[in-house]
Design a protein around this motif. Structure first.
Motif, mmCIF file in Angstrom:
data_model
loop_
_atom_site.group_PDB
_atom_site.id
_atom_site.type_symbol
_atom_site.label_atom_id
_atom_site.label_comp_id
_atom_site.label_asym_id
_atom_site.label_seq_id
_atom_site.Cartn_x
_atom_site.Cartn_y
_atom_site.Cartn_z
ATOM 1 N N ASP A 151 -7.965 -6.946 12.662
ATOM 2 C CA ASP A 151 -8.270 -6.332 11.331
ATOM 3 C C ASP A 151 -10.278 -6.928 10.665
ATOM 4 O O ASP A 151 -10.522 -6.976 10.274
ATOM 5 C CB ASP A 151 -7.801 -6.697 10.217
ATOM 6 C CG ASP A 151 -7.011 -6.016 9.274
ATOM 7 O OD1 ASP A 151 -6.544 -4.821 10.411
ATOM 8 O OD2 ASP A 151 -5.992 -6.253 8.842
ATOM 9 N N THR A 170 -3.488 7.433 -2.565
ATOM 10 C CA THR A 170 -5.357 7.128 -1.988
ATOM 11 C C THR A 170 -6.102 6.754 -2.865
ATOM 12 O O THR A 170 -5.454 6.137 -4.008
ATOM 13 C CB THR A 170 -4.857 8.946 -1.825
ATOM 14 O OG1 THR A 170 -5.422 9.572 -3.435
ATOM 15 C CG2 THR A 170 -4.850 9.777 -0.887
ATOM 16 N N GLU A 191 -1.404 -1.211 11.312
ATOM 17 C CA GLU A 191 -0.499 -0.234 11.349
ATOM 18 C C GLU A 191 -0.610 0.932 12.528
ATOM 19 O O GLU A 191 -1.955 0.333 13.743
ATOM 20 C CB GLU A 191 -0.702 1.210 10.323
ATOM 21 C CG GLU A 191 -0.498 0.117 9.233
ATOM 22 C CD GLU A 191 -0.957 0.920 7.829
ATOM 23 O OE1 GLU A 191 -0.329 2.599 7.699
ATOM 24 O OE2 GLU A 191 -2.403 1.953 7.909
ATOM 25 N N ARG A 198 0.437 -1.296 0.175
ATOM 26 C CA ARG A 198 -0.307 -0.181 0.144
ATOM 27 C C ARG A 198 0.732 1.330 0.458
ATOM 28 O O ARG A 198 0.634 2.340 -0.154
ATOM 29 C CB ARG A 198 -1.299 -0.247 0.904
ATOM 30 C CG ARG A 198 -2.098 -0.881 1.318
ATOM 31 C CD ARG A 198 -2.817 -0.547 2.480
ATOM 32 N NE ARG A 198 -2.014 -1.363 3.738
ATOM 33 C CZ ARG A 198 -2.462 -1.514 4.747
ATOM 34 N NH1 ARG A 198 -3.243 -1.575 5.348
ATOM 35 N NH2 ARG A 198 -1.576 -1.962 5.830
ATOM 36 N N TYR A 199 2.218 1.108 0.783
ATOM 37 C CA TYR A 199 3.121 2.051 0.566
ATOM 38 C C TYR A 199 3.906 2.519 -0.604
ATOM 39 O O TYR A 199 4.812 3.382 -0.693
ATOM 40 C CB TYR A 199 3.534 1.783 1.798
ATOM 41 C CG TYR A 199 3.080 2.088 2.907
ATOM 42 C CD1 TYR A 199 3.420 3.365 3.833
ATOM 43 C CD2 TYR A 199 2.440 1.292 4.069
ATOM 44 C CE1 TYR A 199 2.729 4.189 4.948
ATOM 45 C CE2 TYR A 199 2.202 1.688 4.619
ATOM 46 C CZ TYR A 199 1.511 3.139 5.085
ATOM 47 O OH TYR A 199 1.111 3.843 6.858
ATOM 48 N N TYR A 222 -1.087 5.269 4.416
ATOM 49 C CA TYR A 222 -0.422 4.749 3.329
ATOM 50 C C TYR A 222 -0.671 6.258 2.332
ATOM 51 O O TYR A 222 -0.561 6.541 1.345
ATOM 52 C CB TYR A 222 -0.840 3.503 2.548
ATOM 53 C CG TYR A 222 -1.868 3.197 2.223
ATOM 54 C CD1 TYR A 222 -3.539 3.815 1.427
ATOM 55 C CD2 TYR A 222 -2.063 2.279 3.537
ATOM 56 C CE1 TYR A 222 -4.650 3.617 2.255
ATOM 57 C CE2 TYR A 222 -4.039 1.942 4.295
ATOM 58 C CZ TYR A 222 -4.735 2.103 3.041
ATOM 59 O OH TYR A 222 -5.909 2.432 3.502
ATOM 60 N N GLU A 223 -2.583 6.844 2.910
ATOM 61 C CA GLU A 223 -2.491 7.884 2.580
ATOM 62 C C GLU A 223 -1.426 8.803 2.180
ATOM 63 O O GLU A 223 -1.308 10.076 1.527
ATOM 64 C CB GLU A 223 -3.768 8.485 2.983
ATOM 65 C CG GLU A 223 -4.552 7.294 2.356
ATOM 66 C CD GLU A 223 -6.618 7.301 2.808
ATOM 67 O OE1 GLU A 223 -6.723 8.071 3.802
ATOM 68 O OE2 GLU A 223 -7.118 6.918 2.040
ATOM 69 N N ARG A 252 -4.486 4.491 8.060
ATOM 70 C CA ARG A 252 -4.167 4.647 6.632
ATOM 71 C C ARG A 252 -2.939 5.827 6.222
ATOM 72 O O ARG A 252 -2.934 6.480 5.507
ATOM 73 C CB ARG A 252 -5.876 5.538 5.746
ATOM 74 C CG ARG A 252 -7.073 4.917 6.258
ATOM 75 C CD ARG A 252 -7.895 5.781 5.149
ATOM 76 N NE ARG A 252 -8.441 6.376 5.173
ATOM 77 C CZ ARG A 252 -9.243 6.449 6.857
ATOM 78 N NH1 ARG A 252 -9.898 5.315 7.152
ATOM 79 N NH2 ARG A 252 -9.719 7.816 6.945
ATOM 80 N N PRO A 254 -11.472 -0.249 2.570
ATOM 81 C CA PRO A 254 -11.021 0.302 4.511
ATOM 82 C C PRO A 254 -9.889 -0.133 4.660
ATOM 83 O O PRO A 254 -8.936 0.988 5.401
ATOM 84 C CB PRO A 254 -12.322 -0.244 5.332
ATOM 85 C CG PRO A 254 -12.855 -1.329 4.321
ATOM 86 C CD PRO A 254 -12.869 -1.472 3.069
ATOM 87 N N ARG A 255 -9.633 -1.192 4.432
ATOM 88 C CA ARG A 255 -8.196 -1.966 4.692
ATOM 89 C C ARG A 255 -6.985 -1.632 3.350
ATOM 90 O O ARG A 255 -5.827 -1.292 3.460
ATOM 91 C CB ARG A 255 -8.151 -3.354 5.065
ATOM 92 C CG ARG A 255 -9.150 -2.730 6.280
ATOM 93 C CD ARG A 255 -8.986 -4.660 6.904
ATOM 94 N NE ARG A 255 -9.058 -5.850 5.631
ATOM 95 C CZ ARG A 255 -9.222 -6.761 4.910
ATOM 96 N NH1 ARG A 255 -8.019 -7.762 5.211
ATOM 97 N NH2 ARG A 255 -9.653 -7.310 3.650
ATOM 98 N N GLY A 256 -7.446 -0.772 2.717
ATOM 99 C CA GLY A 256 -6.213 -0.843 1.555
ATOM 100 C C GLY A 256 -6.589 -1.675 0.251
ATOM 101 O O GLY A 256 -4.541 -1.904 -0.561
#
Length: 342
Positions: A274, A127, A115, A83-84, A121-122, A119, A132-134
């Motif tokens: 999660d 984005t 994490e 995600r990052y 990673y946003e 979020r 919701p968990r990416g």
């Protein structure tokens, strides 16, 4: 069990008693530990990757340092949170480390674990996730990453460029042939393991599974591995995929070991992560002969080709090398392992 190595969470910060482990200490100790393990003939060393936390967050410089100072050991991640990641930049970095190490990279990637921030990673600029968990964001990044390391053309060449020009699509450079075979997906469920088998990457089975049906963790994990291999075969991929599992395993051979780990032996854990009711693997801590008997009964360890020991990195290089050497000397050979020095 053909191979074994370590998985370090890389924690640093206050240790108590006025002592502290800095980020620099943690990185340098990781290199020293890899060198010692390479000398012992251990197969691999991997690092957890967590952002916004006192752990390893940008592993490629560390892996490059290990590649430059070792000869045989495989170095990798468990896991990079896609995600990052800028997938094209990661493809460049991964290829560079793989080339520097002569193909010793074991790149574990995944959707990532829970994490310390919301979020995060946003904040890195990624984005638009609908999940919701990416998870959708991670899969999209991973797809582009695989295309890049496979050598697919990514960007249109500029025919007017003074640096070569031409027409058609240009691949990412550097390119490391075979890197795809050294990519692992960290799976926490049967579904994600099957998906990894279908797309043709290795399986890094998590230290937890988002399942809890009353069966022991090792049986759940063995079923996950079977599903992965079946999906690989059904997809028609050539060769045999690799599978790793992680365990907290501590041979008790000294009074100090007993002090630290003598009361660590426990059963599987059940909890929520999660939003899923999940099963967590137990800790193994006993005399070496007892460990051998226990580990031979672990269905997932019997099924996997690689076992990663989660180590207490905060206790320093000397202590962790002693744990690894004890396992390599007294336990691993009874599970089928042979040193890379043999």
């Amino acid at each position: 069990m053909e191979r074994f190595g370590t998985l370090s969470f890389g924690h640093y910060g206050p240790l108590g008693g006025g002592r502290s482990l800095t980020a620099g200490d943690s990185l340098r100790q990781a290199v020293d530990l890899a060198q010692g393990m390479d000398d012992l003939g251990v197969n691999g060393i991997a690092f957890r990757v967590h952002h916004f936390a006192r752990q390893q967050s940008s592993p490629m410089p560390l892996l490059a340092a290990i590649a430059a100072t070792t000869e045989r050991i495989e170095m990798g991640t468990g896991v990079i949170d896609m995600r990052y990641e800028n997938p094209l930049y990661l493809a460049e970095e991964a290829a560079a480390v793989d080339l520097l190490s002569d193909g010793r990279l074991a790149l574990g990637v995944s959707r990532g674990s829970p994490e310390t921030v919301v979020r995060g990673y946003e904040a890195f600029g990624y984005t638009g996730a609908e999940d919701p968990r990416g998870a959708d964001l991670a899969r999209a990044h991973f797809d582009l990453f695989l295309r890049a390391i496979d050598g697919e053309g990514i960007a249109e060449r500029d025919p007017d460029s003074p640096f070569g020009g031409g027409t058609g699509l240009q691949r990412i450079e550097p390119h490391s042939p075979g890197l795809r075979s050294r990519v692992w997906w960290g799976a926490g469920s049967r579904d994600t393991a099957e998906w990894a088998g279908r797309i043709g990457v290795n399986l890094m089975s998590s230290t937890l599974l988002t399942e809890a049906d009353g069966r022991p963790f090792d049986l759940l994990q063995a079923d996950q591995i079977d599903a992965f291999r079946a999906a690989w075969r059904e997809a028609g991929h050539p060769g045999t995929p690799r599978v790793s599992v992680s365990r907290s395993i501590f041979p008790i051979t000294t009074a100090e070991d007993e002090l630290y780990f003598g009361h660590s032996q426990n059963g599987d854990g059940i909890g929520y992560i999660d939003g899923f009711r999940s099963t967590f693997g137990k800790t193994y801590a006993a005399a070496p002969d007892v460990l051998v008997e226990q580990l031979l009964q672990d269905a997932a360890i019997r099924s996997a080709d690689t076992l990663m020991l989660t180590i207490p990195s905060q206790l320093g290089v000397e202590f962790n090398l002693r744990i690894v050497e004890s396992f390599a000397t007294h336990v691993a050979p009874h599970l089928g392992w042979k040193s890379t020095r043999a």
